[in-house]
Design a protein around this motif. Sequence first.
Motif, PDB file in Angstrom:
ATOM      1  N   TYR A 127       2.735  27.760  43.626  1.00 39.01           N
ATOM      2  CA  TYR A 127       1.667  27.218  42.790  1.00 39.01           C
ATOM      3  C   TYR A 127       1.090  25.917  43.347  1.00 39.01           C
ATOM      4  O   TYR A 127       0.478  25.139  42.636  1.00 39.01           O
ATOM      5  CB  TYR A 127       2.155  27.049  41.344  1.00 39.01           C
ATOM      6  CG  TYR A 127       2.456  28.390  40.729  1.00 39.01           C
ATOM      7  CD1 TYR A 127       1.428  29.286  40.426  1.00 39.01           C
ATOM      8  CD2 TYR A 127       3.763  28.785  40.497  1.00 39.01           C
ATOM      9  CE1 TYR A 127       1.693  30.531  39.891  1.00 39.01           C
ATOM     10  CE2 TYR A 127       4.043  30.035  39.949  1.00 39.01           C
ATOM     11  CZ  TYR A 127       3.008  30.901  39.656  1.00 39.01           C
ATOM     12  OH  TYR A 127       3.278  32.145  39.129  1.00 39.01           O
ATOM     13  N   ARG A 138      -2.248  17.950  42.235  1.00 40.47           N
ATOM     14  CA  ARG A 138      -1.863  19.010  41.289  1.00 40.47           C
ATOM     15  C   ARG A 138      -0.648  18.580  40.462  1.00 40.47           C
ATOM     16  O   ARG A 138      -0.600  18.834  39.262  1.00 40.47           O
ATOM     17  CB  ARG A 138      -1.599  20.326  42.025  1.00 40.47           C
ATOM     18  CG  ARG A 138      -2.884  21.005  42.511  1.00 40.47           C
ATOM     19  CD  ARG A 138      -2.621  22.288  43.273  1.00 40.47           C
ATOM     20  NE  ARG A 138      -1.992  23.336  42.500  1.00 40.47           N
ATOM     21  CZ  ARG A 138      -2.628  24.167  41.674  1.00 40.47           C
ATOM     22  NH1 ARG A 138      -3.944  24.058  41.494  1.00 40.47           N
ATOM     23  NH2 ARG A 138      -1.963  25.105  41.036  1.00 40.47           N
ATOM     24  N   SER A 145      -0.595  17.073  31.938  1.00 37.07           N
ATOM     25  CA  SER A 145      -0.763  18.200  31.031  1.00 37.07           C
ATOM     26  C   SER A 145       0.505  18.481  30.222  1.00 37.07           C
ATOM     27  O   SER A 145       0.436  18.751  29.026  1.00 37.07           O
ATOM     28  CB  SER A 145      -1.162  19.435  31.843  1.00 37.07           C
ATOM     29  OG  SER A 145      -1.074  20.602  31.085  1.00 37.07           O
ATOM     30  N   LYS A 172       1.174  28.538  31.815  1.00 34.22           N
ATOM     31  CA  LYS A 172      -0.026  28.223  31.037  1.00 34.22           C
ATOM     32  C   LYS A 172      -0.677  26.939  31.578  1.00 34.22           C
ATOM     33  O   LYS A 172      -1.900  26.866  31.728  1.00 34.22           O
ATOM     34  CB  LYS A 172       0.362  28.054  29.569  1.00 34.22           C
ATOM     35  CG  LYS A 172      -0.758  28.070  28.597  1.00 34.22           C
ATOM     36  CD  LYS A 172      -0.161  27.932  27.196  1.00 34.22           C
ATOM     37  CE  LYS A 172      -1.077  28.466  26.158  1.00 34.22           C
ATOM     38  NZ  LYS A 172      -0.501  28.374  24.825  1.00 34.22           N
ATOM     39  N   GLU A 175      -2.268  27.722  34.931  1.00 36.13           N
ATOM     40  CA  GLU A 175      -3.519  28.456  34.726  1.00 36.13           C
ATOM     41  C   GLU A 175      -4.650  27.502  34.333  1.00 36.13           C
ATOM     42  O   GLU A 175      -5.757  27.588  34.860  1.00 36.13           O
ATOM     43  CB  GLU A 175      -3.313  29.514  33.636  1.00 36.13           C
ATOM     44  CG  GLU A 175      -4.523  30.385  33.390  1.00 36.13           C
ATOM     45  CD  GLU A 175      -4.281  31.426  32.315  1.00 36.13           C
ATOM     46  OE1 GLU A 175      -5.270  31.803  31.648  1.00 36.13           O
ATOM     47  OE2 GLU A 175      -3.131  31.863  32.136  1.00 36.13           O
ATOM     48  N   ALA A 176      -4.370  26.570  33.430  1.00 35.48           N
ATOM     49  CA  ALA A 176      -5.373  25.589  33.014  1.00 35.48           C
ATOM     50  C   ALA A 176      -5.782  24.708  34.194  1.00 35.48           C
ATOM     51  O   ALA A 176      -6.958  24.396  34.368  1.00 35.48           O
ATOM     52  CB  ALA A 176      -4.848  24.734  31.866  1.00 35.48           C
ATOM     53  N   ASP A 178      -5.655  25.554  37.399  1.00 37.85           N
ATOM     54  CA  ASP A 178      -6.464  26.391  38.300  1.00 37.85           C
ATOM     55  C   ASP A 178      -7.879  26.552  37.772  1.00 37.85           C
ATOM     56  O   ASP A 178      -8.847  26.500  38.535  1.00 37.85           O
ATOM     57  CB  ASP A 178      -5.806  27.750  38.509  1.00 37.85           C
ATOM     58  CG  ASP A 178      -4.544  27.677  39.342  1.00 37.85           C
ATOM     59  OD1 ASP A 178      -4.313  26.649  40.044  1.00 37.85           O
ATOM     60  OD2 ASP A 178      -3.744  28.636  39.294  1.00 37.85           O
ATOM     61  N   GLN A 179      -8.024  26.726  36.455  1.00 37.09           N
ATOM     62  CA  GLN A 179      -9.345  26.878  35.857  1.00 37.09           C
ATOM     63  C   GLN A 179     -10.147  25.602  36.012  1.00 37.09           C
ATOM     64  O   GLN A 179     -11.335  25.629  36.336  1.00 37.09           O
ATOM     65  CB  GLN A 179      -9.236  27.264  34.387  1.00 37.09           C
ATOM     66  CG  GLN A 179      -8.846  28.696  34.171  1.00 37.09           C
ATOM     67  CD  GLN A 179      -8.664  29.034  32.698  1.00 37.09           C
ATOM     68  OE1 GLN A 179      -8.684  28.166  31.829  1.00 37.09           O
ATOM     69  NE2 GLN A 179      -8.470  30.330  32.421  1.00 37.09           N
ATOM     70  N   GLU A 180      -9.498  24.468  35.798  1.00 36.78           N
ATOM     71  CA  GLU A 180     -10.163  23.167  35.934  1.00 36.78           C
ATOM     72  C   GLU A 180     -10.648  22.972  37.375  1.00 36.78           C
ATOM     73  O   GLU A 180     -11.771  22.509  37.623  1.00 36.78           O
ATOM     74  CB  GLU A 180      -9.206  22.038  35.557  1.00 36.78           C
ATOM     75  CG  GLU A 180      -9.811  20.662  35.678  1.00 36.78           C
ATOM     76  CD  GLU A 180      -8.791  19.560  35.430  1.00 36.78           C
ATOM     77  OE1 GLU A 180      -8.845  18.553  36.168  1.00 36.78           O
ATOM     78  OE2 GLU A 180      -7.959  19.708  34.525  1.00 36.78           O
ATOM     79  N   GLU A 181      -9.810  23.348  38.334  1.00 41.17           N
ATOM     80  CA  GLU A 181     -10.193  23.205  39.748  1.00 41.17           C
ATOM     81  C   GLU A 181     -11.329  24.139  40.110  1.00 41.17           C
ATOM     82  O   GLU A 181     -12.174  23.818  40.916  1.00 41.17           O
ATOM     83  CB  GLU A 181      -8.986  23.470  40.652  1.00 41.17           C
ATOM     84  CG  GLU A 181      -7.987  22.338  40.625  1.00 41.17           C
ATOM     85  CD  GLU A 181      -6.749  22.623  41.469  1.00 41.17           C
ATOM     86  OE1 GLU A 181      -6.541  23.772  41.892  1.00 41.17           O
ATOM     87  OE2 GLU A 181      -5.984  21.673  41.688  1.00 41.17           O
ATOM     88  N   GLY A 182     -11.353  25.319  39.480  1.00 39.60           N
ATOM     89  CA  GLY A 182     -12.402  26.288  39.738  1.00 39.60           C
ATOM     90  C   GLY A 182     -13.767  25.804  39.256  1.00 39.60           C
ATOM     91  O   GLY A 182     -14.808  26.176  39.790  1.00 39.60           O
ATOM     92  N   LYS A 183     -13.763  24.945  38.244  1.00 36.00           N
ATOM     93  CA  LYS A 183     -15.005  24.408  37.680  1.00 36.00           C
ATOM     94  C   LYS A 183     -15.576  23.282  38.524  1.00 36.00           C
ATOM     95  O   LYS A 183     -16.748  22.970  38.458  1.00 36.00           O
ATOM     96  CB  LYS A 183     -14.777  23.895  36.251  1.00 36.00           C
ATOM     97  CG  LYS A 183     -14.524  24.991  35.259  1.00 36.00           C
ATOM     98  CD  LYS A 183     -14.266  24.425  33.888  1.00 36.00           C
ATOM     99  CE  LYS A 183     -13.914  25.535  32.906  1.00 36.00           C
ATOM    100  NZ  LYS A 183     -13.509  24.984  31.613  1.00 36.00           N
TER     101      LYS A 183
END
Length: 184
Positions: A127, A138, A145, A172, A175-176, A178-183
């Motif tokens: 991860y 990260r 988090s 979880k 995942e949050a 990864d989503q934040e980094e994707g944005k």
Amino acid sequence: MKIKEVIVVEGRDDTAAIKRAVNADTIETGGSAINQKTIEKIRLAQSKRGVIIFTDPDYQGERIRKIISKAVPGCKHAFITQADGTKKDDIGVENASVETIIRALSDVRTEMAESAGEITADDMLAYRLTSGADSKERRIKLGESLGIGYANAKQMLSRLNAFQISREEFLKAIEALDQEEGKS
């Protein structure tokens, strides 16, 4: 807000900041030169009311946290980020806002005896929490988090398991992240 446990802080300014935020008793370590008499006070407080360790988010604060945790097992831990505890290049609990202190004390974690936890070194690698260009960032975000503070990779793995972060809670948070980094 009344805190039942005794809060262990580094010094007078930290005590003042805690008392601005909540109704609580504190034990001051006197900085990084924590002595046996202070450890005994903390042991007594732990046996009577429980203890929350709330040290500065820096090297010395982490060192004090480890000394106390080793000497007085089962303590609870409150964390703030370096950003939340920094004012004019000075890092410490005394610089945190009332809201930050209340949030940290609302999100305390209890340290358990280390065991073969659910999170492994392989997970840390898979991860991207170790051995990568962005692994430190990260870990900082993951620690925020989960409310367990920043740590290097080895310490992070230890904290994840010592604070009994479940695999589900870990995934979880990943995942949050990864989503934040994707944005961005």
